[in-house]
Design an enzyme around this catalytic site. Structure first.
Site, PDB file in Angstrom:
ATOM      1  N   ALA A 110       2.433   2.898   2.360  1.00 21.70           N
ATOM      2  CA  ALA A 110       3.686   2.780   3.116  1.00 21.70           C
ATOM      3  C   ALA A 110       4.649   1.831   2.412  1.00 21.70           C
ATOM      4  CB  ALA A 110       3.411   2.293   4.541  1.00 21.70           C
ATOM      5  N   GLY A 111       4.147   0.671   2.024  1.00 23.43           N
ATOM      6  CA  GLY A 111       5.010  -0.333   1.408  1.00 23.43           C
ATOM      7  C   GLY A 111       5.538   0.094   0.050  1.00 23.43           C
ATOM      8  N   ARG A 137     -13.018  12.239  15.234  1.00 23.44           N
ATOM      9  CA  ARG A 137     -13.862  11.108  14.878  1.00 23.44           C
ATOM     10  C   ARG A 137     -14.460  10.368  16.069  1.00 23.44           C
ATOM     11  NH1 ARG A 137     -10.095   8.850   9.894  1.00 23.44           N
ATOM     12  NH2 ARG A 137     -10.688  10.525   8.490  1.00 23.44           N
ATOM     13  N   LEU A 161      -2.566   8.776   5.557  1.00 25.70           N
ATOM     14  CA  LEU A 161      -1.728   8.895   4.353  1.00 25.70           C
ATOM     15  C   LEU A 161      -0.417   9.592   4.713  1.00 25.70           C
ATOM     16  CD1 LEU A 161      -4.385   9.951   1.654  1.00 25.70           C
ATOM     17  CD2 LEU A 161      -3.420   7.677   2.036  1.00 25.70           C
ATOM     18  N   SER A 184     -16.340  10.299   3.255  1.00 29.08           N
ATOM     19  CA  SER A 184     -15.180  11.011   3.797  1.00 29.08           C
ATOM     20  C   SER A 184     -15.523  12.033   4.867  1.00 29.08           C
ATOM     21  CB  SER A 184     -14.471  11.737   2.663  1.00 29.08           C
ATOM     22  OG  SER A 184     -13.548  12.660   3.194  1.00 29.08           O
ATOM     23  N   GLY A 231       0.848  -1.190   0.000  1.00 27.07           N
ATOM     24  CA  GLY A 231       0.000   0.000   0.000  1.00 27.07           C
ATOM     25  C   GLY A 231       0.880   1.234   0.000  1.00 27.07           C
ATOM     26  N   HIS A 283     -13.021   1.218  11.309  1.00 27.23           N
ATOM     27  CA  HIS A 283     -12.279   1.889  10.245  1.00 27.23           C
ATOM     28  C   HIS A 283     -10.768   1.684  10.321  1.00 27.23           C
ATOM     29  CE1 HIS A 283     -11.456   4.841   7.204  1.00 27.23           C
ATOM     30  NE2 HIS A 283     -10.891   5.677   8.034  1.00 27.23           N
ATOM     31  N   GLU A 342       0.083   1.734   8.884  1.00 29.55           N
ATOM     32  CA  GLU A 342      -0.958   1.382   9.849  1.00 29.55           C
ATOM     33  C   GLU A 342      -0.611   0.130  10.642  1.00 29.55           C
ATOM     34  OE1 GLU A 342      -4.879   1.104   8.135  1.00 29.55           O
ATOM     35  OE2 GLU A 342      -5.822   0.549  10.027  1.00 29.55           O
ATOM     36  N   ARG A 401      -6.999   8.558  15.783  1.00 24.02           N
ATOM     37  CA  ARG A 401      -6.284   9.213  14.689  1.00 24.02           C
ATOM     38  C   ARG A 401      -7.107  10.369  14.134  1.00 24.02           C
ATOM     39  NH1 ARG A 401      -6.563   8.926   9.367  1.00 24.02           N
ATOM     40  NH2 ARG A 401      -7.723   6.976   9.184  1.00 24.02           N
TER      41      ARG A 401
END
Lengths: 639, 245
Positions: free
Chosen positions: A45-46, A331, A442, A285, A43, A402, A426, A436
């Site tokens: 990060a990877g 959130r 991101l 979103s 993803g 989430h 993550e 978060r």
């Protein structure tokens, strides 16, 4: 003595990363090509890590379960990515971003890591723009920003409601460039089953080829996990159906301690569940809360159409309870407030389990065109799924599982408690504390991958420049492969009557009811016993059809659900142990008279890091005490 | 409601496949199309049969995993949707639904409805990137980009890489996919530098992998779940011609 050493550099907060970069050991370019790095998960990060490490000259072997890295679930992040550019001249800075994340996380994150994430955020935006990410721009041609929950500045960069897709594709393009250059080898359609540890160091992994069923051995001088979160433990969540916790759990079984497993973010604005067949919940979103106003009727069980409920009969409960932040509270606060209204009987829709998110006022003020520009694709998505046109009547939304703040415990170098085993994005626990903030995921993923791991992994690999390629025929590889084969065989052999999914759904319901938005001693105890019973039933009743030596999607699911039983137990154990409320972790026994989360700082200002002691043995708790030297710990108020 | 299904079943890449009939009772209009397939699979497993393999992940129209050819159309009826966004409200009681995998020489079947789209990866590796090393990037706002260009680049960049354009095309051409990437990067000043080489290399790779040529039919545009326009193919053609000089 604790096994946790966070290795936080000394010196003032703002200098730590710079001085650390100046003091870590380097690996010279000629030696890098002799070192293999295994990277699991591609993803944001990877993919960012793969491209950076490849550019530096390391040999990267990258694995994902999808057919292409471009499909990883970072693709679904919608609203944006934060950075401290201060392009709006509204008082933003690295320190403010750091401060917001620490406060947003309810003072349960490590200061040094968070400050570093804020520091590299600006460079990340530069890198993504250079990679061709088409972020939204003003008519001036300069980059645009918008606001997100829990902050009072506009620091979020975005590409309509597809920011994750665009950031991922940007990082992916860097990755494939390195594939073309021969520095990264892609192994798609692979599930990681085991980590191989040799002489105390992570040296490889065991995978299952999802096309041929082959169980494979892969070696490297270091192993990096970028495998995302485990929110699908609730079955219904905003995550992709294939997202899972098994790679992290495999690492945990081999000695990587797990940090704050019960810290799971329940996102306030998802589409509500429509029926029992539903396989996932679609996110709407958080950026929508910039212009959308959340409300329920003032009368209980008011069945009128929302458009015929007059203004003075609507309860804009977030604006009422939190005048300073209004609809842009973080959130966890927004989710609990929705649950409170619905539990009290004010919820809307057939089930009473949803609230309105209304754009009527914004469209009147700004015009339909302006709203369409900002949220067009989200409105369209909502219309396609529900048949309701949000330009004409309010959306209905409800919280859904989430993002997991919890994850593998890592030190400042992003290394787990297994030497040579790193966790980024993550999959680690590090930056978001107990909650978060929006557009922070991101930011962290790209920062970890592009700029942090490539520095810190060098310090570890500097000891390995004389270590030749790791052979895969040693006893440790054989043993790990055998473990994987045994478990695959056991799953196939049960041959019961019930589908894997039926068990996953039941597990999800237990977790949602007892270890979701509200937790209590009695509920968590009950959940632990229900999970144990369900696991036992699974091992006598589950049906995994088909064969091992070809595509077998049921076998893939079964492997993941088995790990979820264990992880669910640990989440409940962690939630039981933390008798305070903080961030997304809400213990009913610990709340203020107004129903807000009540932290107990004297007792719980620590990271709970759980050590696996082998099947059948209890986990052992280690505590990393959190020190706050640069922020004043306060009651987190958004009033 | 009760529906009839004709689904392509194929054991493995080298085995022979064929359409198999199923009758499915108890389908609800509230289901998504893929939830209907989940439901079919549950009934198959409970009957002791093997479930239908199909590719899916995000189930919200963004990952590009979906690859079903439904009643003769990629992603089924409806404008600008992926299969996972298709709802059973599009069907009536008693309907017959034919479900096949993408059909293209460059996308061989792996099992049932799953195809191998690694050819797309190879095309992307041939040049679908800007050669910008991490650490070398200039300040993000140092190059203003007109909003119209940024927006057009975004429209092209929205490509999911699902392959519906190839499946829709009688020639199985990948031109819309390739042009979306070339157009996105050519529109942006930071990507413009490599445009010629990118166009030449990606097109050469596309041809090599067995995709057909474009004959301006436009089925790709009509079926693209993200509404990517064939004007990008025109930009690609210009870049390709320019690459010869």
């Amino acid at each position: 003595m604790s096994i946790l050493d966070a290795k936080i550099p000394s010196g003032p907060l703002a200098d730590k990363w710079a001085s650390h970069k100046n003091s870590v050991r380097l690996v010279n370019p000629a030696n890098r090509s002799r070192l293999d790095i295994i990277l699991v998960g591609t993803g944001l990060a990877g993919a960012a890590a793969a491209s950076s490490l490849g550019e530096m000259g390391y040999n990267v072997k990258a694995f994902c379960f999808q057919d292409s890295p471009r499909r990883a679930h970072s693709v679904a992040a919608q609203g944006g990515i934060n950075a401290a550019k201060n392009y709006r001249n509204d008082g933003d800075s690295v320190f403010r971003l750091f401060h917001d994340v620490i406060k947003g996380g309810d003072y349960r994150a490590r200061e040094a890591n968070v400050h570093r994430a804020a520091e590299v955020s600006n460079q990340t935006i530069d890198q993504l723009v250079a990679s061709g990410v088409p972020f939204a721009r003003d008519y001036s041609g300069y980059l645009d920003n918008r606001s997100f929950g829990g902050v009072q500045v506009s620091r979020t960069f975005y590409a309509k409601g597809q920011t994750g897709q665009q950031c991922l594709l940007g990082a992916y393009s860097g990755l494939i460039r390195q594939v073309a250059a021969g520095k990264v080898t892609m192994y798609p359609r692979r599930d990681m089953l085991e980590v191989v540890v040799i002489d105390g160091k992570a040296r490889g992994i065991i995978t299952r080829n999802l096309v041929t069923g082959e169980v494979e051995r892969h070696s490297g001088h270091a192993v990096v996990l970028a495998t995302g979160g485990y929110g699908t433990i609730y079955y219904l969540s905003t995550l992709a159906v294939g997202s899972n916790g098994s790679a992290a759990w495999a690492a945990h079984r081999k000695g990587a301690v797990f940090g704050n497993p019960s810290f799971v973010q329940i996102h306030p604005t998802s589409m509500p569940q429509l029926n029992d067949y539903q396989a996932k919940l679609t996110l709407m979103s958080e950026s929508l809360r910039n212009d959308g106003r959340i409300w329920v009727p003032k009368e209980k069980e008011d069945k009128r159409h929302p458009n015929s409920i007059p203004e003075d009969e609507r309860d804009y409960y977030l604006e009422r309870r939190y005048p300073a932040f209004g609809n842009l509270v973080p959130r966890d606060v927004a989710s609990r407030a929705a649950k409170e209204r619905c539990d009290a009987g004010y919820g809307v829709g057939d089930t009473g389990l949803s609230v309105y998110l209304d754009f009527g006022g914004a469209i009147e003020k700004q015009g339909k065109k302006a709203i369409e520009n900002k949220y067009g694709n989200l409105f369209e998505m909502y219309r396609k799924i529900t048949g309701i046109n949000p330009y004409e009547e309010p959306m209905r939304i409800y919280p859904a599982g989430h993002y997991t703040m919890g994850g593998l415990w890592v030190d400042y170098n992003l290394m787990t408690t297994v030497p040579g085993l790193f966790a980024i994005g993550e999959s680690n626990f590090s930056d978001h504390g107990a909650n978060r903030l929006g557009a922070g995921s991101l930011m962290q993923c790209a920062g970890d991958g592009y700029f942090i791991l490539p520095v810190t992994i060098g310090d570890y690999l500097a000891d390995d420049i004389r270590t030749s390629r790791i052979p895969v025929d040693g006893p440790e590889f054989a043993a790990a492969e055998q473990e994987a084969r045994d478990r695959l065989g056991r799953l196939m052999a049960v041959d019961g009557k019930q589908t894997v999914t039926s068990f996953h759904k039941r597990l999800g319901k237990i977790m949602w009811d007892h270890c979701g938005m509200a937790r209590s001693e009695a509920g968590l105890q009950e959940a632990r016993s229900l999970i144990a019973d369900l696991k036992e039933e699974f091992w006598s009743e589950v049906k995994v059809p088909g064969r091992q030596d070809r595509v077998n999607q049921e076998l893939e699911k079964a492997w993941r659900v088995v790990d979820f039983f264990e992880l669910a137990q640990l989440m409940c154990r962690d939630a039981l142990d933390r008798k305070e409320s903080c961030g997304a972790h809400f213990r009913e026994e610990s709340q203020t008279p107004e129903g807000e989360a009540q932290r107990i700082d004297d007792e719980y200002s620590y990271v709970a890091a759980w050590e696996h002691k082998g099947a059948g043995s209890d986990h052992v708790l280690h505590k990393e005490q959190l020190e706050f030297e640069n922020v004043e710990i306060k009651e987190r108020s958004y009033k | 409601m009760k529906i009839k299904l004709k689904i392509w079943r194929q054991e493995s890449p080298d085995s022979k496949g064929g359409l198999v009939d199923y009758e499915l009772d108890g389908v609800s209009k509230e289901m998504s199309f893929l939830e209907m397939l989940d439901y079919l699979n549950t009934t198959l497993i409970e009957r002791g049969e093997e479930p239908v393999a199909f590719e899916h992940d995000c189930r919200e129209g963004i990952c590009g995993c979906c690859s079903l050819f439904i009643n003769g159309r990629p992603h089924g009826v409806g404008a600008e949707i992926t299969t996972c966004e298709l709802r059973m409200t599009a069907f009536e009681n008693g309907n017959t639904i034919v479900i096949e995998p993408w059909r293209a020489k460059a996308f061989p079947v792996i099992r049932d409805l799953i195809v191998d789209r690694s050819a797309f990866e190879k095309i992307m590796q041939a040049g679908g990137f800007i050669s910008a090393n991490a650490g070398a990037a200039p300040e993000a706002n140092s190059i203003p980009i007109p909003k119209e260009l940024a927006d057009e680049a975004f429209d092209a960049a929205a490509c999911l890489g699902c392959g519906a354009c190839v499946a829709a095309c009688p020639n199985a051409s990948a031109m819309l996919f390739v042009s979306a990437k070339i157009s996105q990067l050519a529109l942006l000043p930071q990507g413009e530098v490599e445009t010629k080489r990118r166009a030449r290399d990606m097109i050469a790779k596309m041809d090599e992998l067995g995709f057909g040529a474009c004959s301006n039919i436009g089925a790709c545009e009509a079926e693209c779940p993200k509404g990517i326009e064939i004007s990008h193919i025109a930009r690609l053609n210009r870049a390709f011609v320019a690459s010869a000089f």
